[in-house]
Design a protein around this motif. Structure first.
Motif, mmCIF file in Angstrom:
data_model
loop_
_atom_site.group_PDB
_atom_site.id
_atom_site.type_symbol
_atom_site.label_atom_id
_atom_site.label_comp_id
_atom_site.label_asym_id
_atom_site.label_seq_id
_atom_site.Cartn_x
_atom_site.Cartn_y
_atom_site.Cartn_z
ATOM 1 N N SER A 71 6.167 -7.180 -1.720
ATOM 2 C CA SER A 71 5.100 -6.291 -2.161
ATOM 3 C C SER A 71 5.535 -4.848 -1.943
ATOM 4 O O SER A 71 5.986 -4.487 -0.859
ATOM 5 C CB SER A 71 3.809 -6.587 -1.386
ATOM 6 O OG SER A 71 2.793 -5.677 -1.761
ATOM 7 N N LEU A 72 5.403 -4.044 -3.000
ATOM 8 C CA LEU A 72 5.702 -2.614 -2.933
ATOM 9 C C LEU A 72 4.399 -1.849 -3.047
ATOM 10 O O LEU A 72 3.590 -2.114 -3.938
ATOM 11 C CB LEU A 72 6.650 -2.198 -4.063
ATOM 12 C CG LEU A 72 7.969 -2.974 -4.183
ATOM 13 C CD1 LEU A 72 8.759 -2.483 -5.385
ATOM 14 C CD2 LEU A 72 8.793 -2.818 -2.929
ATOM 15 N N SER A 73 4.175 -0.921 -2.139
ATOM 16 C CA SER A 73 2.946 -0.140 -2.114
ATOM 17 C C SER A 73 3.302 1.336 -2.158
ATOM 18 O O SER A 73 4.224 1.785 -1.480
ATOM 19 C CB SER A 73 2.136 -0.465 -0.851
ATOM 20 O OG SER A 73 0.970 0.326 -0.790
ATOM 21 N N CYS A 74 2.543 2.092 -2.979
ATOM 22 C CA CYS A 74 2.818 3.512 -3.152
ATOM 23 C C CYS A 74 1.530 4.299 -2.896
ATOM 24 O O CYS A 74 0.459 3.935 -3.385
ATOM 25 C CB CYS A 74 3.332 3.783 -4.571
ATOM 26 S SG CYS A 74 3.799 5.492 -4.866
ATOM 27 N N GLN A 75 1.651 5.370 -2.118
ATOM 28 C CA GLN A 75 0.505 6.218 -1.831
ATOM 29 C C GLN A 75 0.970 7.677 -1.810
ATOM 30 O O GLN A 75 1.931 8.021 -1.141
ATOM 31 C CB GLN A 75 -0.134 5.840 -0.496
ATOM 32 C CG GLN A 75 -1.389 6.644 -0.181
ATOM 33 C CD GLN A 75 -2.012 6.222 1.132
ATOM 34 O OE1 GLN A 75 -1.419 5.484 1.895
ATOM 35 N NE2 GLN A 75 -3.216 6.696 1.404
ATOM 36 N N ALA A 76 0.249 8.516 -2.562
ATOM 37 C CA ALA A 76 0.552 9.949 -2.605
ATOM 38 C C ALA A 76 -0.755 10.704 -2.443
ATOM 39 O O ALA A 76 -1.732 10.458 -3.164
ATOM 40 C CB ALA A 76 1.232 10.319 -3.922
ATOM 41 N N GLN A 77 -0.824 11.605 -1.470
ATOM 42 C CA GLN A 77 -2.017 12.413 -1.263
ATOM 43 C C GLN A 77 -2.251 13.282 -2.502
ATOM 44 O O GLN A 77 -1.358 14.004 -2.951
ATOM 45 C CB GLN A 77 -1.850 13.294 -0.027
ATOM 46 C CG GLN A 77 -1.756 12.519 1.278
ATOM 47 C CD GLN A 77 -3.052 11.788 1.585
ATOM 48 O OE1 GLN A 77 -4.138 12.282 1.304
ATOM 49 N NE2 GLN A 77 -2.921 10.605 2.169
ATOM 50 N N PRO A 111 -1.147 1.217 -7.788
ATOM 51 C CA PRO A 111 -0.490 1.554 -6.511
ATOM 52 C C PRO A 111 0.283 0.410 -5.887
ATOM 53 O O PRO A 111 1.138 0.629 -5.042
ATOM 54 C CB PRO A 111 -1.654 1.983 -5.618
ATOM 55 C CG PRO A 111 -2.847 1.290 -6.191
ATOM 56 C CD PRO A 111 -2.621 1.207 -7.667
ATOM 57 N N HIS A 112 0.010 -0.845 -6.286
ATOM 58 C CA HIS A 112 0.659 -2.002 -5.664
ATOM 59 C C HIS A 112 1.420 -2.784 -6.723
ATOM 60 O O HIS A 112 0.893 -3.070 -7.804
ATOM 61 C CB HIS A 112 -0.369 -2.906 -4.979
ATOM 62 C CG HIS A 112 -1.200 -2.199 -3.951
ATOM 63 N ND1 HIS A 112 -0.687 -1.791 -2.735
ATOM 64 C CD2 HIS A 112 -2.499 -1.813 -3.974
ATOM 65 C CE1 HIS A 112 -1.646 -1.186 -2.051
ATOM 66 N NE2 HIS A 112 -2.757 -1.176 -2.784
ATOM 67 N N PHE A 113 2.650 -3.131 -6.380
ATOM 68 C CA PHE A 113 3.521 -3.879 -7.288
ATOM 69 C C PHE A 113 4.096 -5.053 -6.508
ATOM 70 O O PHE A 113 4.761 -4.872 -5.486
ATOM 71 C CB PHE A 113 4.636 -2.974 -7.806
ATOM 72 C CG PHE A 113 5.639 -3.669 -8.685
ATOM 73 C CD1 PHE A 113 5.270 -4.671 -9.569
ATOM 74 C CD2 PHE A 113 6.986 -3.317 -8.617
ATOM 75 C CE1 PHE A 113 6.194 -5.301 -10.370
ATOM 76 C CE2 PHE A 113 7.926 -3.935 -9.420
ATOM 77 C CZ PHE A 113 7.518 -4.929 -10.300
#
Length: 490
Positions: free
Chosen positions: A158-164, A184-186
């Motif tokens: 699981s790849l998770s991405c978060q950018a303010q 946001p989740h791949f």
């Protein structure tokens, strides 16, 4: 005087006149009252120059009060996301905020007060727009390498991405620069080795038309096929052993280590697909020894292994000779089979004659008749676990044969035999039979490996001189001649 619903217009100077009658003259007295009408402040109206300004910009806020007796005092309040309220006294109906930051986001109100009352405006939400910041990418399961992240083949990744960002970002995923997912989740179910590559998360703020990107490298670990293969080889001219363990393929390369014989105290680990260990003979025992190669790989739960066993060939080296059918070559053979690793065998003979080393067996080929009689041909057999062994072949020359006849005067039509008797001589021996009626003009009538010959149904023309010759690879000799007389029937 009573004033109902005091108007603002009542503000000012009031005069009261008092008249007195006296004997001399009437008197008038004046009394002055200054009336100050205090107007309460009305509910303030808060105005913002921009309800969603960009981080780093400048904006103003104005607190508008329609009515209220001066002086009016202003207090500004900020309520953050967490609910904490901060007062920042700035006694002004307008304030300018420069170099806005995201911490300015929150609820704002202004409080106006005078000598009469205090009134607060409605709250207004100030949203500072910003970003997106550089994305933070998280990989589950988490396994960090020098080049990035790693995963085991067939795992769920699981790849998770978060950018303010404000407003919130939209996310797009790329694999080796090709778009593969939005959000946001791949997730990758049962990841395969072909999924190794660069994964990029693109965060986009559509309100500000801004974007940021973060790329990670993901390497999929996969094991080699099958199991390790082991072998044992001689080394340093058969004075030591070389243990070879091979397990090609996989990524990263498997770790291999040998265990077993006491000489392998501890584990010798090789993070390669091939593991070589050389062991000198003096550290080994001639008895059977078992060596095991253990292979481990991060993509496998259990170790894989292979084993080899070393032992000395049974029995002793064997030497023997043979002759080609056409009597052109003598072949000296030496063998020492059955060892692990194989033994090294070579020949050394008289006159500096030699035949280089070969494994298990070696054949020295000589031209027939060129061999040295009476001098040894030595076969050397060498194995890393024991001292060098030898066996020898010495070609004994044939002695002068004796011709024996069962009957020197057989009757015509009878059966008789002749034998060529040789007391000494290295086998194989070749026999030649010759016959002459008169004198020395002998002719060959039979030859072969048999030392005897049978004559059946004798005839009178069998009468004459006979002799035999014997030869081996190193010498030859002839018998004396013997007379045979076939008697006629009456």
């Amino acid at each position: 005087m009573r004033i109902e619903n005091l108007p603002l217009a009542a503000h000012g100077l009031f005069t009261c006149q008092a008249f007195y009658d006296t004997e001399q003259e009437p008197l008038v007295y004046y009394y002055y009252v200054h009336l100050t009408v205090q107007v309460p402040v009305s509910k303030p109206n808060l105005l913002l120059s921009d309800a969603s300004p960009e981080e780093g910009s400048t904006m103003w806020m104005h607190c508008r009060v329609e009515n209220g007796t001066e002086p009016i005092h202003y207090v500004w309040q900020h309520e953050s996301h967490s609910g904490s309220i901060t007062n920042f006294p700035q006694n002004s109906s307008s304030i300018n905020v420069t170099d806005l930051t995201r911490e300015h986001t929150g609820w704002y109100r202004c409080v106006a007060s005078n000598a009469v009352n205090r009134a607060s405006s409605e709250e207004l939400w100030l949203n500072i727009t910003f970003g997106p910041d550089a994305p933070q990418v998280d990989v589950t399961p988490y396994s960090l390498t020098e080049r990035g992240y790693s995963a085991l083949e067939t795992e769920n990744v699981s790849l998770s991405c978060q950018a303010q960002s404000s407003p919130a970002s939209q996310y797009v995923w790329f694999y080796n620069d090709s778009q593969v997912h939005t959000g946001p989740h791949f997730s990758i179910t049962k990841i395969l080795r072909v999924h190794t590559g660069d994964y990029a998360c693109l965060a986009q703020n559509s309100y500000l038309n801004t974007r940021s990107r973060k790329t990670i490298s993901l390497t999929v670990y996969y094991p080699p096929d099958g199991s390790p293969s082991c072998s044992v080889e001689p080394a340093l001219n058969h004075t030591s052993l070389r243990l070879l363990c091979s397990w090609p393929g996989g990524f990263p390369s498997p770790s291999l280590h040998w265990t077993g014989d006491p000489v392998l105290a501890g584990e010798l680990t090789h993070p390669l697909s091939r593991a070589l260990i050389s062991l000198p003979s003096e550290s080994l025992t001639p008895n059977s020894s078992l060596f095991t190669c253990l292979g481990s790989h991060p993509a496998l739960r259990q170790q894989a292994e292979c084993s080899v066993r070393t032992h000395v060939p049974p029995a002793e080296p064997q030497c023997y000779s043979n002759v080609s059918r056409d009597l052109q070559h003598l072949m000296l053979s030496c063998s020492w089979d059955g060892g692990a690793p194989k033994a090294l065998v070579w020949w050394e003979g008289p006159g500096g004659l030699s035949k280089g080393g070969e494994e298990n067996s070696n054949i020295l080929v000589l031209r027939y008749g060129s061999a040295h009689s009476g001098k040894p041909y030595t076969c050397y057999a060498k194995h890393p676990l024991v001292q060098t062994k030898t066996c020898r072949l010495t070609l004994v020359p044939v002695s002068k044969p004796s011709l024996l006849m069962s009957d020197a005067s057989p009757a015509e039509g009878s059966t008789m035999w002749m034998r060529c008797s040789v007391e000494n001589g290295t086998e194989p021996i070749h026999y030649v039979w010759q016959h002459a009626l008169h004198g020395e003009n002998f002719t060959t009538f039979a030859q072969g490996s048999s030392s005897s010959i049978n004559v059946s149904d004798t005839e009178r023309n069998h009468t004459g001189w006979y002799r035999c010759a014997a030869s081996n690879a190193g010498s030859s000799a002839s018998s004396d001649r013997s007379w045979l007389r076939v008697t006629c029937k009456h």
